[in-house]
Design a protein around this motif. Structure first.
Motif, PDB file in Angstrom:
ATOM      1  N   ASN A  13       0.829  -1.200   0.000  1.00 35.99           N
ATOM      2  CA  ASN A  13       0.000   0.000   0.000  1.00 35.99           C
ATOM      3  C   ASN A  13       0.870   1.259   0.000  1.00 35.99           C
ATOM      4  O   ASN A  13       0.549   2.245  -0.652  1.00 35.99           O
ATOM      5  N   ALA A  14       1.995   1.220   0.699  1.00 38.02           N
ATOM      6  CA  ALA A  14       2.903   2.373   0.743  1.00 38.02           C
ATOM      7  C   ALA A  14       3.520   2.618  -0.623  1.00 38.02           C
ATOM      8  O   ALA A  14       3.675   3.758  -1.057  1.00 38.02           O
ATOM      9  N   LYS A  15       3.867   1.543  -1.338  1.00 38.05           N
ATOM     10  CA  LYS A  15       4.433   1.701  -2.672  1.00 38.05           C
ATOM     11  C   LYS A  15       3.408   2.311  -3.623  1.00 38.05           C
ATOM     12  O   LYS A  15       3.747   3.157  -4.447  1.00 38.05           O
ATOM     13  N   GLN A  16       2.167   1.895  -3.503  1.00 40.53           N
ATOM     14  CA  GLN A  16       1.132   2.435  -4.378  1.00 40.53           C
ATOM     15  C   GLN A  16       0.900   3.913  -4.098  1.00 40.53           C
ATOM     16  O   GLN A  16       0.734   4.706  -5.023  1.00 40.53           O
ATOM     17  N   THR A  17       0.890   4.296  -2.842  1.00 45.29           N
ATOM     18  CA  THR A  17       0.684   5.711  -2.536  1.00 45.29           C
ATOM     19  C   THR A  17       1.877   6.542  -2.973  1.00 45.29           C
ATOM     20  O   THR A  17       1.730   7.678  -3.407  1.00 45.29           O
ATOM     21  N   GLU A  18       3.098   5.966  -2.887  1.00 49.63           N
ATOM     22  CA  GLU A  18       4.285   6.700  -3.347  1.00 49.63           C
ATOM     23  C   GLU A  18       4.222   6.894  -4.853  1.00 49.63           C
ATOM     24  O   GLU A  18       4.503   7.982  -5.364  1.00 49.63           O
ATOM     25  N   LEU A  19       3.855   5.844  -5.585  1.00 50.72           N
ATOM     26  CA  LEU A  19       3.736   5.968  -7.040  1.00 50.72           C
ATOM     27  C   LEU A  19       2.624   6.943  -7.415  1.00 50.72           C
ATOM     28  O   LEU A  19       2.767   7.725  -8.349  1.00 50.72           O
ATOM     29  N   GLY A  26      -0.783  12.484 -14.565  1.00 49.67           N
ATOM     30  CA  GLY A  26      -0.572  11.349 -15.447  1.00 49.67           C
ATOM     31  C   GLY A  26       0.760  11.382 -16.173  1.00 49.67           C
ATOM     32  O   GLY A  26       1.033  10.532 -17.001  1.00 49.67           O
ATOM     33  N   LYS A  27       1.621  12.374 -15.892  1.00 52.21           N
ATOM     34  CA  LYS A  27       2.909  12.504 -16.573  1.00 52.21           C
ATOM     35  C   LYS A  27       4.041  12.181 -15.616  1.00 52.21           C
ATOM     36  O   LYS A  27       3.970  12.496 -14.439  1.00 52.21           O
ATOM     37  N   ARG A  28       5.082  11.578 -16.143  1.00 56.62           N
ATOM     38  CA  ARG A  28       6.288  11.355 -15.351  1.00 56.62           C
ATOM     39  C   ARG A  28       7.259  12.480 -15.683  1.00 56.62           C
ATOM     40  O   ARG A  28       7.626  12.669 -16.829  1.00 56.62           O
ATOM     41  N   THR A  29       7.672  13.231 -14.701  1.00 55.67           N
ATOM     42  CA  THR A  29       8.594  14.339 -14.927  1.00 55.67           C
ATOM     43  C   THR A  29      10.016  13.887 -14.616  1.00 55.67           C
ATOM     44  O   THR A  29      10.234  12.808 -14.067  1.00 55.67           O
ATOM     45  N   TRP A  33      11.407  10.963 -12.038  1.00 55.51           N
ATOM     46  CA  TRP A  33      12.306   9.881 -12.448  1.00 55.51           C
ATOM     47  C   TRP A  33      13.547   9.873 -11.557  1.00 55.51           C
ATOM     48  O   TRP A  33      14.007   8.819 -11.134  1.00 55.51           O
ATOM     49  N   ALA A  34      14.103  11.067 -11.276  1.00 57.11           N
ATOM     50  CA  ALA A  34      15.305  11.156 -10.452  1.00 57.11           C
ATOM     51  C   ALA A  34      15.045  10.643  -9.039  1.00 57.11           C
ATOM     52  O   ALA A  34      15.903   9.983  -8.449  1.00 57.11           O
ATOM     53  N   ILE A  35      13.868  10.904  -8.518  1.00 57.75           N
ATOM     54  CA  ILE A  35      13.540  10.437  -7.169  1.00 57.75           C
ATOM     55  C   ILE A  35      13.357   8.925  -7.155  1.00 57.75           C
ATOM     56  O   ILE A  35      13.817   8.237  -6.245  1.00 57.75           O
ATOM     57  N   SER A  36      12.740   8.381  -8.178  1.00 52.88           N
ATOM     58  CA  SER A  36      12.481   6.944  -8.189  1.00 52.88           C
ATOM     59  C   SER A  36      13.685   6.128  -8.652  1.00 52.88           C
ATOM     60  O   SER A  36      13.696   4.917  -8.487  1.00 52.88           O
ATOM     61  N   HIS A  37      14.720   6.753  -9.235  1.00 52.36           N
ATOM     62  CA  HIS A  37      15.931   6.054  -9.675  1.00 52.36           C
ATOM     63  C   HIS A  37      17.177   6.757  -9.108  1.00 52.36           C
ATOM     64  O   HIS A  37      17.912   7.422  -9.837  1.00 52.36           O
TER      65      HIS A  37
END
Length: 102
Positions: A13-19, A26-29, A33-37
């Motif tokens: 549930n935490a991963k879903q809320t983070e995503l 609806g856009k990936r900025t 991307w830098a935060i998730s990688h």
């Protein structure tokens, strides 16, 4: 042995809320991307820093161009004359006349 986690577990549930939080309209900025990688971001930053240091060290910039300042050299020799007399009669006259020379 432990029980298998259900799809509604707190970790999932935490991963879903983070995503969901990372998605903006609806856009990936780039920031998302830098935060998730973080590893990819650090690699890119490291490459930029290394290349920047290399190119900065090979950059040839002449901050002070070579200038040739005009010079006038005058030599006066008058043996046996008192230094004070020489200064008043010759040196000051020469300095005042040559000061306007460009």
């Amino acid at each position: 042995m432990g029980t298998p986690k259900s799809p509604e577990s707190p970790n999932n549930n935490a991963k879903q809320t983070e995503l969901a939080r990372l998605e903006i309209g609806g856009k990936r900025t780039l920031a998302n991307w830098a935060i998730s990688h973080p590893v990819g971001t650090m690699l890119i930053v490291s490459v930029i820093i290394v290349l920047g240091g290399y190119f900065l060290s090979t950059l040839q910039v002449d901050l002070l161009p070579k200038l040739i300042y005009p010079q006038i050299r005058v030599g006066v020799s008058n043996r046996g004359v008192d230094p004070i007399v020489m200064e008043e009669t010759v040196t000051r006259v020469l300095e005042s006349r040559l000061a306007t020379t460009e």
